[in-house]
Scaffold this motif. Structure first.
Motif, PDB file in Angstrom:
ATOM      1  N   LEU A 115      30.418 -29.846   8.528  1.00 36.69           N
ATOM      2  CA  LEU A 115      30.149 -31.182   8.319  1.00 36.69           C
ATOM      3  C   LEU A 115      29.724 -31.854   9.765  1.00 36.69           C
ATOM      4  O   LEU A 115      29.173 -32.974   9.683  1.00 36.69           O
ATOM      5  CB  LEU A 115      31.177 -32.107   7.479  1.00 36.69           C
ATOM      6  N   ALA A 116      30.319 -31.300  10.712  1.00 29.64           N
ATOM      7  CA  ALA A 116      30.477 -32.172  12.048  1.00 29.64           C
ATOM      8  C   ALA A 116      28.930 -32.060  12.580  1.00 29.64           C
ATOM      9  O   ALA A 116      28.592 -33.124  13.205  1.00 29.64           O
ATOM     10  CB  ALA A 116      31.077 -31.254  13.048  1.00 29.64           C
ATOM     11  N   GLY A 117      28.131 -31.235  12.144  1.00 31.78           N
ATOM     12  CA  GLY A 117      26.690 -31.117  12.731  1.00 31.78           C
ATOM     13  C   GLY A 117      25.970 -32.175  12.223  1.00 31.78           C
ATOM     14  O   GLY A 117      25.224 -33.245  13.074  1.00 31.78           O
ATOM     15  N   PRO A 118      25.712 -32.305  10.664  1.00 29.04           N
ATOM     16  CA  PRO A 118      25.164 -33.692  10.199  1.00 29.04           C
ATOM     17  C   PRO A 118      25.653 -34.800  10.513  1.00 29.04           C
ATOM     18  O   PRO A 118      25.197 -35.809  10.969  1.00 29.04           O
ATOM     19  CB  PRO A 118      25.145 -33.607   8.569  1.00 29.04           C
ATOM     20  N   VAL A 119      26.952 -35.045  10.675  1.00 27.57           N
ATOM     21  CA  VAL A 119      27.700 -36.329  10.989  1.00 27.57           C
ATOM     22  C   VAL A 119      27.468 -36.515  12.708  1.00 27.57           C
ATOM     23  O   VAL A 119      27.166 -37.681  12.963  1.00 27.57           O
ATOM     24  CB  VAL A 119      29.369 -36.078  11.063  1.00 27.57           C
ATOM     25  N   ASN A 305      13.396 -45.652  18.358  1.00 33.74           N
ATOM     26  CA  ASN A 305      13.528 -46.019  17.062  1.00 33.74           C
ATOM     27  C   ASN A 305      13.117 -44.635  16.005  1.00 33.74           C
ATOM     28  O   ASN A 305      13.818 -44.472  15.147  1.00 33.74           O
ATOM     29  CB  ASN A 305      12.843 -47.362  16.474  1.00 33.74           C
ATOM     30  N   PHE A 306      12.127 -44.219  16.580  1.00 29.18           N
ATOM     31  CA  PHE A 306      11.613 -42.916  15.882  1.00 29.18           C
ATOM     32  C   PHE A 306      12.517 -41.788  16.019  1.00 29.18           C
ATOM     33  O   PHE A 306      12.892 -41.141  14.893  1.00 29.18           O
ATOM     34  CB  PHE A 306      10.139 -42.486  16.676  1.00 29.18           C
ATOM     35  N   VAL A 307      13.405 -41.764  17.070  1.00 27.95           N
ATOM     36  CA  VAL A 307      14.436 -40.680  17.362  1.00 27.95           C
ATOM     37  C   VAL A 307      15.310 -41.031  16.338  1.00 27.95           C
ATOM     38  O   VAL A 307      16.093 -39.844  15.689  1.00 27.95           O
ATOM     39  CB  VAL A 307      15.025 -40.812  18.861  1.00 27.95           C
ATOM     40  N   ALA A 308      15.850 -42.276  16.039  1.00 29.63           N
ATOM     41  CA  ALA A 308      16.735 -42.661  15.160  1.00 29.63           C
ATOM     42  C   ALA A 308      16.275 -42.058  13.655  1.00 29.63           C
ATOM     43  O   ALA A 308      17.127 -41.591  12.660  1.00 29.63           O
ATOM     44  CB  ALA A 308      17.258 -43.877  15.252  1.00 29.63           C
ATOM     45  N   LEU A 309      15.364 -42.246  13.296  1.00 30.81           N
ATOM     46  CA  LEU A 309      14.797 -41.874  11.971  1.00 30.81           C
ATOM     47  C   LEU A 309      14.587 -40.415  11.851  1.00 30.81           C
ATOM     48  O   LEU A 309      15.197 -40.019  10.804  1.00 30.81           O
ATOM     49  CB  LEU A 309      13.248 -42.196  11.874  1.00 30.81           C
ATOM     50  N   ILE A 310      14.397 -39.581  12.974  1.00 28.23           N
ATOM     51  CA  ILE A 310      14.283 -38.118  12.746  1.00 28.23           C
ATOM     52  C   ILE A 310      15.816 -37.608  12.722  1.00 28.23           C
ATOM     53  O   ILE A 310      15.935 -36.717  11.848  1.00 28.23           O
ATOM     54  CB  ILE A 310      13.602 -37.555  13.928  1.00 28.23           C
ATOM     55  N   SER A 311      16.681 -38.463  13.720  1.00 27.64           N
ATOM     56  CA  SER A 311      18.134 -37.939  13.438  1.00 27.64           C
ATOM     57  C   SER A 311      18.496 -38.073  12.237  1.00 27.64           C
ATOM     58  O   SER A 311      19.358 -36.986  11.771  1.00 27.64           O
ATOM     59  CB  SER A 311      18.739 -38.729  14.613  1.00 27.64           C
ATOM     60  N   LEU A 312      18.440 -39.097  11.418  1.00 26.97           N
ATOM     61  CA  LEU A 312      18.887 -39.290   9.956  1.00 26.97           C
ATOM     62  C   LEU A 312      18.081 -38.352   9.177  1.00 26.97           C
ATOM     63  O   LEU A 312      18.852 -37.793   8.071  1.00 26.97           O
ATOM     64  CB  LEU A 312      18.917 -40.994   9.581  1.00 26.97           C
ATOM     65  N   ASN A 313      17.242 -37.982   9.377  1.00 24.80           N
ATOM     66  CA  ASN A 313      16.169 -37.223   8.564  1.00 24.80           C
ATOM     67  C   ASN A 313      16.981 -35.720   8.758  1.00 24.80           C
ATOM     68  O   ASN A 313      17.163 -34.862   7.762  1.00 24.80           O
ATOM     69  CB  ASN A 313      14.737 -36.922   9.021  1.00 24.80           C
ATOM     70  N   LEU A 314      17.306 -35.468   9.738  1.00 27.28           N
ATOM     71  CA  LEU A 314      17.967 -34.004  10.105  1.00 27.28           C
ATOM     72  C   LEU A 314      19.144 -33.832   9.444  1.00 27.28           C
ATOM     73  O   LEU A 314      19.535 -32.890   8.877  1.00 27.28           O
ATOM     74  CB  LEU A 314      18.124 -33.755  11.596  1.00 27.28           C
ATOM     75  N   ALA A 315      20.096 -34.963   9.456  1.00 27.53           N
ATOM     76  CA  ALA A 315      21.293 -35.020   8.784  1.00 27.53           C
ATOM     77  C   ALA A 315      21.182 -34.733   7.326  1.00 27.53           C
ATOM     78  O   ALA A 315      21.825 -34.310   6.501  1.00 27.53           O
ATOM     79  CB  ALA A 315      22.105 -36.400   9.332  1.00 27.53           C
ATOM     80  N   PHE A 316      20.141 -35.696   6.749  1.00 29.15           N
ATOM     81  CA  PHE A 316      19.553 -35.806   5.260  1.00 29.15           C
ATOM     82  C   PHE A 316      19.419 -34.171   4.815  1.00 29.15           C
ATOM     83  O   PHE A 316      19.874 -33.582   3.897  1.00 29.15           O
ATOM     84  CB  PHE A 316      18.712 -36.611   4.941  1.00 29.15           C
ATOM     85  N   ASN A 318      19.742 -31.234   6.292  1.00 30.92           N
ATOM     86  CA  ASN A 318      20.937 -30.261   6.341  1.00 30.92           C
ATOM     87  C   ASN A 318      21.937 -30.429   5.266  1.00 30.92           C
ATOM     88  O   ASN A 318      22.829 -29.507   5.131  1.00 30.92           O
ATOM     89  CB  ASN A 318      21.523 -30.329   7.774  1.00 30.92           C
ATOM     90  N   LEU A 319      22.107 -31.588   4.923  1.00 29.92           N
ATOM     91  CA  LEU A 319      23.255 -31.834   3.777  1.00 29.92           C
ATOM     92  C   LEU A 319      22.604 -31.616   2.317  1.00 29.92           C
ATOM     93  O   LEU A 319      23.400 -31.653   1.579  1.00 29.92           O
ATOM     94  CB  LEU A 319      23.718 -33.355   3.648  1.00 29.92           C
ATOM     95  N   LEU A 320      21.455 -31.282   2.248  1.00 33.83           N
ATOM     96  CA  LEU A 320      20.976 -30.699   0.786  1.00 33.83           C
ATOM     97  C   LEU A 320      21.573 -29.194   0.418  1.00 33.83           C
ATOM     98  O   LEU A 320      22.021 -28.608   1.246  1.00 33.83           O
ATOM     99  CB  LEU A 320      19.485 -30.417   1.062  1.00 33.83           C
ATOM    100  N   PRO A 321      22.103 -29.174  -0.694  1.00 38.12           N
ATOM    101  CA  PRO A 321      22.827 -28.188  -1.240  1.00 38.12           C
ATOM    102  C   PRO A 321      22.019 -26.765  -1.307  1.00 38.12           C
ATOM    103  O   PRO A 321      21.944 -26.136  -2.423  1.00 38.12           O
ATOM    104  CB  PRO A 321      23.546 -28.609  -2.552  1.00 38.12           C
ATOM    105  N   ASP A 326      23.507 -26.481   6.272  1.00 38.31           N
ATOM    106  CA  ASP A 326      25.167 -27.131   5.863  1.00 38.31           C
ATOM    107  C   ASP A 326      25.559 -27.562   4.723  1.00 38.31           C
ATOM    108  O   ASP A 326      26.574 -27.190   4.272  1.00 38.31           O
ATOM    109  CB  ASP A 326      25.061 -28.300   6.977  1.00 38.31           C
ATOM    110  N   GLY A 327      24.668 -28.156   3.951  1.00 42.54           N
ATOM    111  CA  GLY A 327      25.006 -28.446   2.390  1.00 42.54           C
ATOM    112  C   GLY A 327      25.309 -27.217   1.620  1.00 42.54           C
ATOM    113  O   GLY A 327      26.144 -27.454   0.755  1.00 42.54           O
ATOM    114  N   GLY A 328      24.577 -26.084   1.914  1.00 44.94           N
ATOM    115  CA  GLY A 328      24.756 -25.020   0.979  1.00 44.94           C
ATOM    116  C   GLY A 328      26.217 -24.455   1.423  1.00 44.94           C
ATOM    117  O   GLY A 328      27.049 -24.347   0.413  1.00 44.94           O
ATOM    118  N   HIS A 329      26.682 -24.458   2.407  1.00 47.58           N
ATOM    119  CA  HIS A 329      27.892 -23.801   2.890  1.00 47.58           C
ATOM    120  C   HIS A 329      28.932 -24.929   2.322  1.00 47.58           C
ATOM    121  O   HIS A 329      30.098 -24.456   1.678  1.00 47.58           O
ATOM    122  CB  HIS A 329      28.008 -24.032   4.476  1.00 47.58           C
ATOM    123  N   LEU A 330      28.661 -26.272   2.373  1.00 53.60           N
ATOM    124  CA  LEU A 330      29.616 -27.430   1.629  1.00 53.60           C
ATOM    125  C   LEU A 330      29.612 -27.224   0.207  1.00 53.60           C
ATOM    126  O   LEU A 330      30.816 -27.136  -0.354  1.00 53.60           O
ATOM    127  CB  LEU A 330      29.325 -28.752   2.279  1.00 53.60           C
TER     128      LEU A 330
END
Length: 378
Positions: A115-119, A305-316, A318-321, A326-330
């Motif tokens: 979880l630490a990566g997306p967080v 601001n674009f970096v913030a958008l991409i960062s949130l996209n990366l988290a989102f 990666n959390l997909l199951p 990462d989401g698959g592991h979780l």
């Protein structure tokens, strides 16, 4: 006239966006793993052949690889960089091999490490937004009520046809209250050619009208098209100012803006899946490079601001199951918590291999999609 940045700016923007974000994502995994006593064997920015690297005193190989489209931390006991577990090796591991092994760590420790990566990416987004609201300010209308009051209509306005009148004040879209004009725009633009419930206030009474939005394709200054929804209203003139906020308020606003962005991502994916939007709106590495260079050419505020958008996209993403992400592991850890035992090694290995194949196919698809939908950088 379309304004295109110089080619070098696309390369620089791409590296400045993905390089730090991938590094911070993987550092999240690495630091929490170290904190919880799990040994990292490799920390890589990029995939494929190692270009440069060194081994630290803990035995971790730090390296930069040739393909800058991701990164990984390979912990002790991982079969490969995707952390696919080796069932046979896990079962037959000696006490020495179990020490510091990721797959022999307690369930909650493995979950925290993953979880630490997306967080880490979410924290980057929150920090950028909060910093912006503290340093530059949060946009506020000097008279928000006036800004939400309808002063006129576009030609063939669907809002006017539905019965909404000049002087009405918009108070909600689809039951969600709005406080400023930007709230109305964001709520409507996501739904081209769809029926929305628009609630207005007239003479002290609230009334709700069903309004079918117009679907309109617009282009930004770089010629990038996007399809948005409009209800054809013109707001009363109201000056907007940026008001600097305190740290507590800024953090709250940053969370609110991030939640709105995630909601937009989920809505966009749903519309693509249901056919309401074209799959050509999906972007891959080439589009990221294009948009990175364009935003960099607009200045550091637009770029960050674009970096913030991409960062949130990366988290989102990666959390997909999806197994391998990462989401698959979780998801497997959640199943393990419910079953009180791990998923069978053969089934887990097949799921991870299928998931990784899906990720590779998706990457190839979005890259091909980029090549088809974009001319060579304008």
């Amino acid at each position: 006239m379309i304004e295109s940045p110089p080619f070098w700016m696309y390369i620089l923007g791409f590296l400045l966006v993905l390089g730090p974000l991938i590094t911070l994502h993987e550092l999240g995994h690495y630091l929490v793993g170290r904190w919880l006593g799990v040994k990292a064997e490799a920390f890589s920015i990029g995939f494929g052949k190692e270009l440069v690297g060194r081994t630290d005193r803990h035995g971790t190989r730090w390296k930069i690889a040739a393909l800058p489209l991701g990164g990984y931390v390979q912990f002790k006991g991982d079969m490969n960089p995707a952390s696919i577990p080796d069932g046979d090796a896990i079962a037959s591991a000696t006490d020495e091999e179990r020490l510091g092994s990721f797959h022999h760590a307690l369930l909650w420790r493995r979950a925290l490490i993953v979880l630490a990566g997306p967080v880490a990416n979410i924290l980057v987004t929150l920090a950028i937004f909060a910093g912006f609201f503290m340093a530059v300010g949060y946009p506020q209308a000097k008279d928000a009520e006036q800004q939400l009051t309808i002063a006129g209509f576009m030609d063939d306005s669907p809002a006017q046809k539905a019965g909404i009148e000049i002087g009405d004040r918009v108070v909600a879209v689809e039951g969600e209250p709005v406080e400023k004009l930007q709230d109305v725009q964001q709520a409507v633009m996501l739904y081209p050619d769809q029926l929305l419930q628009i609630t207005i206030q007239r003479g002290g009474a609230e009334m709700t009208y069903p309004v079918r939005t117009i679907s309109m394709e617009i282009e930004d200054r770089f010629g990038n098209p996007s399809r948005i929804g409009l209800i054809g209203i013109q707001a009363a003139a109201s000056e907007t100012e940026f008001v600097p906020q305190g740290i507590g308020t800024s953090l709250g606003l940053a969370v609110g803006e991030s939640v709105k962005m995630v909601d937009m991502m989920v809505t966009g994916i749903k519309q693509i899946v249901t056919g309401q939007r074209s799959v050509q709106e999906l972007g891959g590495p080439i589009k990221i490079a294009k948009f990175s260079g364009e935003q960099l050419s607009l200045g550091w505020l637009a770029f960050i601001n674009f970096v913030a958008l991409i960062s949130l996209n990366l988290a989102f993403i990666n959390l997909l199951p999806i197994p391998g992400l990462d989401g698959g592991h979780l998801a497997f850890y959640a199943a393990e918590a419910v079953r009180r035992k791990p998923v069978g090694p053969r089934g887990m290995e097949m799921a991870y291999r299928t998931g990784m194949a899906l990720v590779i196919v998706l990457m190839l698809f979005v890259t091909f999609n980029d090549l088809v939908s974009l001319s060579p950088f304008g």
